[in-house]
Design an enzyme around this catalytic site. Structure first.
Site, short mmCIF file in Angstrom:
data_model
loop_
_atom_site.label_atom_id
_atom_site.label_comp_id
_atom_site.label_asym_id
_atom_site.label_seq_id
_atom_site.Cartn_x
_atom_site.Cartn_y
_atom_site.Cartn_z
N ARG A 198 72.79 24.92 -38.09
CA ARG A 198 71.71 24.75 -36.62
C ARG A 198 71.45 25.92 -35.82
NH1 ARG A 198 73.44 21.30 -33.10
NH2 ARG A 198 71.58 19.94 -33.00
N ARG A 215 79.04 35.50 -46.68
CA ARG A 215 77.76 35.05 -47.11
C ARG A 215 76.76 36.29 -47.66
NH1 ARG A 215 72.49 32.73 -44.43
NH2 ARG A 215 72.47 34.34 -42.92
N HIS A 225 73.71 36.18 -34.81
CA HIS A 225 72.05 35.86 -35.09
C HIS A 225 71.48 36.49 -33.79
CE1 HIS A 225 72.54 34.38 -38.81
NE2 HIS A 225 72.25 33.10 -38.83
N GLU A 282 68.01 25.98 -48.45
CA GLU A 282 67.45 26.47 -46.96
C GLU A 282 65.91 25.97 -47.06
OE1 GLU A 282 68.79 30.42 -45.64
OE2 GLU A 282 68.84 30.63 -47.64
N ARG A 301 62.02 36.43 -40.50
CA ARG A 301 63.33 35.65 -40.48
C ARG A 301 63.17 34.47 -39.30
NH1 ARG A 301 67.72 37.23 -42.72
NH2 ARG A 301 68.11 39.43 -43.15
N ASP A 315 65.05 27.97 -41.83
CA ASP A 315 64.15 28.24 -42.82
C ASP A 315 63.37 27.39 -43.21
OD1 ASP A 315 64.27 31.10 -43.31
OD2 ASP A 315 66.33 30.63 -43.59
#
Length: 915
Positions: free
Chosen positions: A613, A413, A145, A535, A746, A575
């Site tokens: 997390r 994913r 990320h 989420e 995001r 989220d």
């Protein structure tokens, strides 16, 4: 000893590095640059620490008058000072930890020594200790990320500086040794200053793979075997019979190369590359260690007794050297090296080590390699050479069990919306259902269950499929190849983002069946776990019902049983926070976990939580040890997975000593949480209070973020969100869809943006007005209850402690300048006024509940760090606003654009957990 005395060495390190940076500026920048930066530094310190109004005015005037060239140099100087301060602080943590160990201080509860010291005090036997350890499996999962703004080159230089700074700790250093160490520091800082801080191009998936692999070299490949070795030694100290071998209790996971949610650049080719590079790292380590073992074991068979298995292993070697004829261990290791080389060749791996002596058969799997090493170990011990077996060999044996051929388990994913499109196309082309997307949930489940029962494949070589479908099928097909070649630990989970219903899970099971990863039949068996990711707030609230319906299906129970009776559930912190705010996100996660524990218990299935997390509090971050202990009773059942994201990965794992301590903390917390006896019934009044506070908090949060006209415009103008999206820090787009809506943004850039302007809104907004409403209704009795919750309830305490960290970092006097970037002054005043009022309420609520007199009273090291950093962050924030004004007014100069990105980088380094 006072805090001042304890921190004297830290202050000296910071002064040394600051002095070296200043000397570097004098050499490498134009005349007057050092003096200008020193003037700004003095004004910033006076403005912040002395609250001197005249200094604050002079600072603003000086910064506003800088040319573009000067602004860039100032930003770089203050950014690099933050990096150097980070190095000194990390070095100080290591120093203090070692000093405490030398003094024989009681080990921290978050260390393995502390964990086993407590076990000894309780009279835990070896059998009891092994029974507990055997239930434990902890997996930190690295993600790609995009909040890690540092380049690998910069990170490597920081590690080198930390190493040389550590050498100066010695009290018996000769003067010339000290001078040599300082000289090396000067060379490294000079190199750092002349190294480009920003990436020239956007990161690709290949780059993210290499970045993630760097942490195995930095920490993991050394730390995990050592941790397992320490556990073995600690268990051996418990009273009782000699224990069996300690199982693997910790492994590393990764999403890099397997996480396709919103990232079209993650393809089957990237998955193949990820595993090839991971395997090459593992094999390189094994080659090096086997070769070193050969050098370390020149033991003559004329002088020692061998076990029959060891003699046979030596005889299998193709080593023709007459010089090693009577050296069975060397001959055996030469044969092992040859078999490793043959295995690497069979897997298509590139090798950097020397050529094998002779040829060997490839190993069938990593377990066969481990078995050969075990033969050597058993023979050494039988020959009274346990001391030799407990050195490099023990470390290597542990490494093979931790890393296998695959190094790290990679999760797949993808978003549930993608899966349903793929299934719809497969069904349409196979004439199973002309319009799957039009079916209701019951009809979808019926079709999907029927597919799981039949061995007939859905995919036809005669059908023309879309690129989307072909891409998704290629991923699962390659996953099956990897699973067969590198072993079942290589890929264990398929995570489904945006899980809302049982059909979302069944769709993935059908896709896996197409690749042979689910065996069809009335009782299908699975090789991969289908993992729902809940989420949003709505998803979390539906999660218990969704999982209850999943377990009601015979096919689901059969697949779970085939995987050992364990079902994993992933919870999304980022989220849910963006959706409902900090308070409600935390509470709904807690409730979902509590209710899921009951659902799983009723179904007779073991539950493993995967906590998604983020780095900062607004995305579920905060100290991992406390977070694990704050989980609901019964929710930590020995197994735990959690993501490690963005710049937090570097902060936790770039330094080997700190990395090992962080891994130990995860393990110790998981064991303690597993052992903690759950109370028969938690206080209903605590839950009722949280329910009421959460309802008010989400109303306040959504009232601002989603229901206030003009908020989106305010957010996009008053933060550097657009400029963050331009940074070359990740391969994923900043938004899921090309829109301006907060819903499509995001969570990472959402939190990152608020951190840059020092508002930290996602980590606190809503609590203040919620507590104010609660106290208005319940009065003194309510205040006493909240104070009791703070003292007695780990969940509530952890929630407020994490919020406290962000309140300590937030600064609306700095943030006020950012509202000047909003073209509509009325809108800016209205939105900023609401944010300021809520922050005031939140600060008041925190101190009312805790009765603390200041922030971070129980964390003086963090309080000191923030206090020392703020003067060096203030100029960066000021220049960020000034450069944003110039850029948005049409100044397209390259230095302005680069300066903005440099301020983002510098602030991220200074704040340390920005996203």
């Amino acid at each position: 000893m006072s805090t001042f005395d304890k921190d004297a060495a830290l202050a000296e390190d910071i002064r040394l590095l600051g002095r070296i940076l200043g000397d570097t500026l004098k050499v490498h920048e134009v005349e007057g640059t050092y003096e200008l930066i020193e003037t700004i530094r003095r004004l910033a310190v006076a403005s912040r620490r002395l609250e001197d109004v005249a200094s604050r005015h002079s600072l603003a005037t000086t910064l506003d008058a800088l040319t573009d060239d000067q602004a860039v140099v100032v930003v770089r100087a203050f950014s690099y000072f933050s990096l150097l301060a980070n190095i000194a602080e990390d070095r100080h943590h290591v120093r203090r930890h070692r000093e405490n160990r030398r003094k024989g201080s009681r080990p921290l509860a978050s260390t393995l020594r502390g964990l086993f010291a407590d076990a000894l005090e309780r009279g835990t036997t070896r059998a009891e200790g092994m029974a507990t350890i055997s239930r434990v499996r902890v997996t930190p999962v690295l993600t790609a990320h995009p909040t890690e703004v540092q380049r690998r080159s910069t990170l490597d230089l920081q590690l080198a500086i930390a190493g040389w700074l550590g050498r100066l700790d010695g009290t018996d250093l000769l003067e010339e040794e000290r001078a040599a160490a300082e000289g090396e520091l000067r060379r490294l800082v000079a190199t750092l200053w002349q190294t480009r801080m920003l990436r020239a191009v956007k990161l690709g998936v290949k780059d993210e793979i290499e970045n993630a692999l760097a942490y195995f070299d930095y920490t993991f490949i050394d730390a995990l075997p050592r941790i397992h070795g320490e556990i073995e030694d600690s268990v051996a100290q418990l009273p009782g019979e000699a224990p069996a071998a300690v199982p693997t209790v910790m492994s590393i996971g990764s999403w890099v190369g397997g996480d396709r949610d919103g990232n079209p650049f993650v393809t089957a080719e990237m998955l193949e590359l990820a595993f090839r590079r991971q395997a090459e790292i593992a094999f390189d380590h094994y080659f090096g260690q086997v070769h070193a073992l050969g050098a370390a074991l020149p033991i003559s068979g004329l002088l020692v007794k061998l076990t029959p298995a060891m003699a046979a292993l030596a005889d299998q070697s193709a080593d023709p050297s007459p010089f090693r004829k009577d050296e069975p261990y060397r001959r055996a290791l030469t044969g092992i090296f040859a078999r490793l080389a043959a295995t690497a060749a069979a897997l298509g791996l590139k090798r950097e080590h020397r050529t094998a002596v002779g040829r060997g058969e490839p190993y069938a799997n990593a377990a066969a390699f481990a078995a050969d090493l075990d033969v050597i170990d058993e023979s050494l011990r039988a020959g009274n050479s346990a001391m030799l077996a407990d050195g490099r060999l023990k470390h290597l044996r542990r490494a093979v069990r931790c890393f296998g051929w695959h190094l790290a388990t990679v999760d797949l994913r993808q978003n549930a919306d993608v899966h349903e499109q793929v299934i719809a196309e497969l069904f349409r082309e196979a004439r199973v259902a002309p319009d799957y997307l039009a079916l209701d949930e019951a009809a979808r489940q019926k079709l999907l269950r029927a597919e799981l029962a039949t061995p007939r494949p859905l995919r036809s070589p005669f059908a023309a499929y879309s690129e989307l479908t072909l891409g998704e099928l290629a991923i699962v097909a390659h996953a099956a190849k990897v699973h067969a070649a590198l072993g079942p630990e290589s890929i264990r989970q398929y995570v489904i983002s945006k899980t809302e219903s049982v059909s979302d899970l069944l769709e993935v099971a059908v896709m896996l069946k197409e690749a042979g990863l689910v065996t069809p039949g009335e009782k299908p068996a699975a090789k991969l776990q289908v993992v729902p990711l809940f989420e949003t707030i709505g998803d979390l609230r539906r999660a218990p019902d969704t999982m209850g319906a999943w377990f009601a299906l015979p096919e689901a129970k059969s697949m779970v049983a085939s995987l050992g009776g364990v079902q994993e559930v992933m919870l999304g912190y980022s989220d849910s926070n963006k959706d409902g705010g900090y308070v409600t996100s935390n509470w709904e996660l807690y409730k979902a976990e509590t209710e899921l524990v009951a659902v799983f218990r009723a179904a007779g299935v073991r539950l493993r939580f995967f906590h998604g997390r983020g780095g900062t509090v607004g995305r579920g971050g905060g100290p991992s040890y406390e977070a694990i202990l704050a989980q609901p009773p019964g929710s930590v059942q020995g197994e735990l997975r959690l993501t490690e994201q963005g710049e937090v990965i570097a902060g936790k794992y770039a330094n080997r000593d700190i990395g090992r301590r962080n891994l130990e903390a995860l393990l110790a917390a998981t064991v303690r949480a597993t052992l903690d006896a759950a109370p028969p019934e938690e206080h209903a009044d605590y839950h009722a209070a949280m329910e009421e506070i959460s309802a008010s908090a989400i109303a306040a949060y959504r009232g601002l973020v989603y229901e206030s006209p003009g908020f989106v415009e305010y957010f996009r103008a008053s933060t550097p969100i657009r400029e963050i999206a331009e940074l070359n820090i990740g391969s994923r787009p900043a938004s899921r869809k090309p829109s301006q809506r907060i819903e499509d943004l995001r969570a990472i850039p959402w939190v990152f943006s608020w951190a840059q302007c020092r508002v930290m809104l996602p980590g606190w907004y809503g609590l203040g007005s919620a507590v104010e409403a609660y106290l208005a209704k319940h009065g003194d009795q309510g205040r006493e209850l909240l104070a009791e919750m703070w003292r007695e309830w780990p969940f509530f305490r952890a929630m407020l402690s994490n919020l406290e960290m962000l309140l300590a970092k937030a600064d609306l006097s700095v943030a006020a300048r950012y509202k000047e970037l909003v073209p509509d002054a009325r809108l800016a005043d209205e939105m900023f006024g609401r944010i300021r009022a809520e922050l005031d309420h939140t600060v008041k609520a925190f101190f009312t509940i805790t009765t603390n007199e200041g922030f971070l009273e129980n964390n003086p090291s963090l309080a000191r760090s923030i206090r020392n950093r703020f003067p060096y962050l203030d100029p960066l924030n000021h220049l960020q606003v000034e450069l944003l004004k110039r850029y948005r007014a049409g100044d397209s100069a390259e230095k302005v654009h680069r300066g903005i990105h440099l301020t983002i980088n510098g602030l991220a380094a200074g704040l340390r957990n920005s996203g």
